[in-house]
Structures are given as structure tokens and as C-alpha cells.
Design a protein around this motif. Structure first.
Motif, PDB file in Angstrom:
ATOM      1  N   GLY A   1     -46.522  61.800 -18.379  1.00  6.96           N
ATOM      2  CA  GLY A   1     -45.254  62.233 -18.947  1.00  6.96           C
ATOM      3  C   GLY A   1     -44.294  61.076 -19.101  1.00  6.96           C
ATOM      4  O   GLY A   1     -43.560  60.981 -20.096  1.00  6.96           O
ATOM      5  N   LYS A   2     -44.316  60.169 -18.128  1.00  4.27           N
ATOM      6  CA  LYS A   2     -43.437  59.005 -18.183  1.00  4.27           C
ATOM      7  C   LYS A   2     -43.809  58.105 -19.364  1.00  4.27           C
ATOM      8  O   LYS A   2     -42.930  57.614 -20.077  1.00  4.27           O
ATOM      9  CB  LYS A   2     -43.518  58.213 -16.883  1.00  4.27           C
ATOM     10  N   GLN A   3     -45.104  57.895 -19.580  1.00  2.00           N
ATOM     11  CA  GLN A   3     -45.553  57.073 -20.704  1.00  2.00           C
ATOM     12  C   GLN A   3     -45.159  57.717 -22.036  1.00  2.00           C
ATOM     13  O   GLN A   3     -44.694  57.022 -22.945  1.00  2.00           O
ATOM     14  CB  GLN A   3     -47.076  56.876 -20.649  1.00  2.00           C
TER      15      GLN A   3
ATOM     16  N   ALA B   1     -39.019  57.478 -26.605  1.00  6.28           N
ATOM     17  CA  ALA B   1     -37.712  56.806 -26.614  1.00  6.28           C
ATOM     18  C   ALA B   1     -37.732  55.621 -27.574  1.00  6.28           C
ATOM     19  O   ALA B   1     -36.767  55.413 -28.336  1.00  6.28           O
ATOM     20  CB  ALA B   1     -37.349  56.346 -25.203  1.00  6.28           C
ATOM     21  N   GLU B   2     -38.819  54.865 -27.574  1.00  7.12           N
ATOM     22  CA  GLU B   2     -38.939  53.738 -28.514  1.00  7.12           C
ATOM     23  C   GLU B   2     -39.013  54.246 -29.955  1.00  7.12           C
ATOM     24  O   GLU B   2     -38.423  53.654 -30.862  1.00  7.12           O
ATOM     25  CB  GLU B   2     -40.185  52.909 -28.196  1.00  7.12           C
ATOM     26  N   LEU B   3     -39.726  55.348 -30.152  1.00  9.58           N
ATOM     27  CA  LEU B   3     -39.834  55.934 -31.480  1.00  9.58           C
ATOM     28  C   LEU B   3     -38.471  56.421 -31.969  1.00  9.58           C
ATOM     29  O   LEU B   3     -38.112  56.228 -33.143  1.00  9.58           O
ATOM     30  CB  LEU B   3     -40.841  57.087 -31.463  1.00  9.58           C
ATOM     31  N   LEU B   4     -37.691  57.001 -31.076  1.00 11.32           N
ATOM     32  CA  LEU B   4     -36.341  57.438 -31.421  1.00 11.32           C
ATOM     33  C   LEU B   4     -35.470  56.249 -31.822  1.00 11.32           C
ATOM     34  O   LEU B   4     -34.759  56.305 -32.822  1.00 11.32           O
ATOM     35  CB  LEU B   4     -35.711  58.198 -30.261  1.00 11.32           C
ATOM     36  N   ALA B   5     -35.561  55.169 -31.051  1.00 14.68           N
ATOM     37  CA  ALA B   5     -34.789  53.964 -31.380  1.00 14.68           C
ATOM     38  C   ALA B   5     -35.198  53.424 -32.750  1.00 14.68           C
ATOM     39  O   ALA B   5     -34.339  53.015 -33.549  1.00 14.68           O
ATOM     40  CB  ALA B   5     -34.987  52.902 -30.306  1.00 14.68           C
ATOM     41  N   CYS B   6     -36.479  53.436 -33.044  1.00 21.08           N
ATOM     42  CA  CYS B   6     -36.960  52.986 -34.359  1.00 21.08           C
ATOM     43  C   CYS B   6     -36.432  53.890 -35.465  1.00 21.08           C
ATOM     44  O   CYS B   6     -36.015  53.402 -36.524  1.00 21.08           O
ATOM     45  CB  CYS B   6     -38.489  52.980 -34.406  1.00 21.08           C
TER      46      CYS B   6
ATOM     47  N   TYR C   1     -49.742  55.669 -32.885  1.00 20.17           N
ATOM     48  CA  TYR C   1     -51.103  55.497 -32.353  1.00 20.17           C
ATOM     49  C   TYR C   1     -51.112  55.617 -30.832  1.00 20.17           C
ATOM     50  O   TYR C   1     -52.017  56.220 -30.257  1.00 20.17           O
ATOM     51  CB  TYR C   1     -51.693  54.146 -32.774  1.00 20.17           C
ATOM     52  N   GLN C   2     -50.093  55.056 -30.183  1.00 20.50           N
ATOM     53  CA  GLN C   2     -50.004  55.160 -28.721  1.00 20.50           C
ATOM     54  C   GLN C   2     -49.876  56.613 -28.291  1.00 20.50           C
ATOM     55  O   GLN C   2     -50.466  57.020 -27.283  1.00 20.50           O
ATOM     56  CB  GLN C   2     -48.820  54.349 -28.196  1.00 20.50           C
ATOM     57  N   LEU C   3     -49.100  57.396 -29.017  1.00 19.95           N
ATOM     58  CA  LEU C   3     -48.933  58.815 -28.673  1.00 19.95           C
ATOM     59  C   LEU C   3     -50.243  59.588 -28.800  1.00 19.95           C
ATOM     60  O   LEU C   3     -50.422  60.619 -28.160  1.00 19.95           O
ATOM     61  CB  LEU C   3     -47.876  59.467 -29.571  1.00 19.95           C
ATOM     62  N   GLN C   4     -51.140  59.091 -29.626  1.00 23.47           N
ATOM     63  CA  GLN C   4     -52.419  59.766 -29.822  1.00 23.47           C
ATOM     64  C   GLN C   4     -53.424  59.464 -28.712  1.00 23.47           C
ATOM     65  O   GLN C   4     -54.479  60.084 -28.660  1.00 23.47           O
ATOM     66  CB  GLN C   4     -53.012  59.381 -31.175  1.00 23.47           C
ATOM     67  N   LEU C   5     -53.096  58.524 -27.834  1.00 22.27           N
ATOM     68  CA  LEU C   5     -53.992  58.205 -26.734  1.00 22.27           C
ATOM     69  C   LEU C   5     -54.092  59.389 -25.781  1.00 22.27           C
ATOM     70  O   LEU C   5     -53.130  60.124 -25.579  1.00 22.27           O
ATOM     71  CB  LEU C   5     -53.500  56.969 -25.967  1.00 22.27           C
ATOM     72  N   THR C   6     -55.264  59.551 -25.215  1.00 23.20           N
ATOM     73  CA  THR C   6     -55.444  60.646 -24.259  1.00 23.20           C
ATOM     74  C   THR C   6     -55.009  60.197 -22.870  1.00 23.20           C
ATOM     75  O   THR C   6     -54.938  59.005 -22.569  1.00 23.20           O
ATOM     76  CB  THR C   6     -56.916  61.091 -24.217  1.00 23.20           C
ATOM     77  N   ASN C   7     -54.711  61.149 -22.042  1.00 26.25           N
ATOM     78  CA  ASN C   7     -54.356  60.921 -20.637  1.00 26.25           C
ATOM     79  C   ASN C   7     -53.068  60.135 -20.437  1.00 26.25           C
ATOM     80  O   ASN C   7     -52.940  59.409 -19.451  1.00 26.25           O
ATOM     81  CB  ASN C   7     -55.510  60.239 -19.882  1.00 26.25           C
ATOM     82  N   LEU C   8     -52.114  60.251 -21.353  1.00 28.44           N
ATOM     83  CA  LEU C   8     -50.817  59.617 -21.146  1.00 28.44           C
ATOM     84  C   LEU C   8     -50.038  60.437 -20.119  1.00 28.44           C
ATOM     85  O   LEU C   8     -50.049  61.665 -20.168  1.00 28.44           O
ATOM     86  CB  LEU C   8     -50.011  59.559 -22.445  1.00 28.44           C
TER      87      LEU C   8
END
Length: 85
Positions: A43-45, A51-56, A34-41
Motif C-alpha cells: 500500500g505504501k508503494q 503521489a508522483e503520478l498526481l504531481a506529474c 508501468y510501476q503501478l502494474q507490478l504485482t505485490n506492491l
């Protein structure tokens, strides 16, 4: 969707704990998506979320290994056969 706090109908305490942890990790993955679907993120965000998704994903891969699968199979084998009633 959040998991309820009701107990699981699982005999094995180890499997019960693993299933609960699996649900928590899946909820975390869903939140990250859901966070990835947010607009205006920035590159760092995006990188932090990925990275958190990869760890999961790594944790889920380890978590759902052969031992977990065997515990599920054992639990299934211990269930009564409804066809025999």
C-alpha cells in the motif's frame, strides 16, 4: 519508448524547450503507470507511485496551459502552406 536526442524542427526556442520537457514528463508518467502494474506492491508503494503520478498530472496541466497552446498555434501559423506549392 524513449524520445530521441534529435533536434525538433521548431523555430521558437521556448516552444522547443517546452515540447522537450513535455516529452520527458510523459515518459515519467508512462514509467509510473508501468510501476503501478507490478504485482505485490505494498500500500505504501502504491501511495508513493500515485503521489508522483498526481504531481506529474498537476505539472502537465500547468505545462499545457494557454501560453503553451498559443506558442503551438503561432508555430503552426508560421509553417508554409503545402497546398500553395
Amino acid at each position: 519508448m524513449q524520445l530521441s536526442d534529435r533536434p525538433l524542427p521548431i523555430k521558437s526556442p521556448t516552444l522547443n524547450t517546452l515540447i522537450t520537457e513535455l516529452g520527458e514528463e510523459c515518459t515519467k508518467v508512462q514509467a509510473l503507470i508501468y510501476q503501478l502494474q507490478l504485482t505485490n506492491l505494498s500500500g505504501k508503494q502504491q501511495a508513493e507511485i500515485l503521489a508522483e503520478l498526481l504531481a506529474c498530472a498537476v505539472h502537465l496541466n500547468v505545462h499545457c496551459g494557454e501560453d503553451f497552446q498559443n506558442l503551438i498555434a503561432e508555430e503552426m501559423e508560421s509553417l508554409p502552406d503545402d497546398d500553395e506549392e
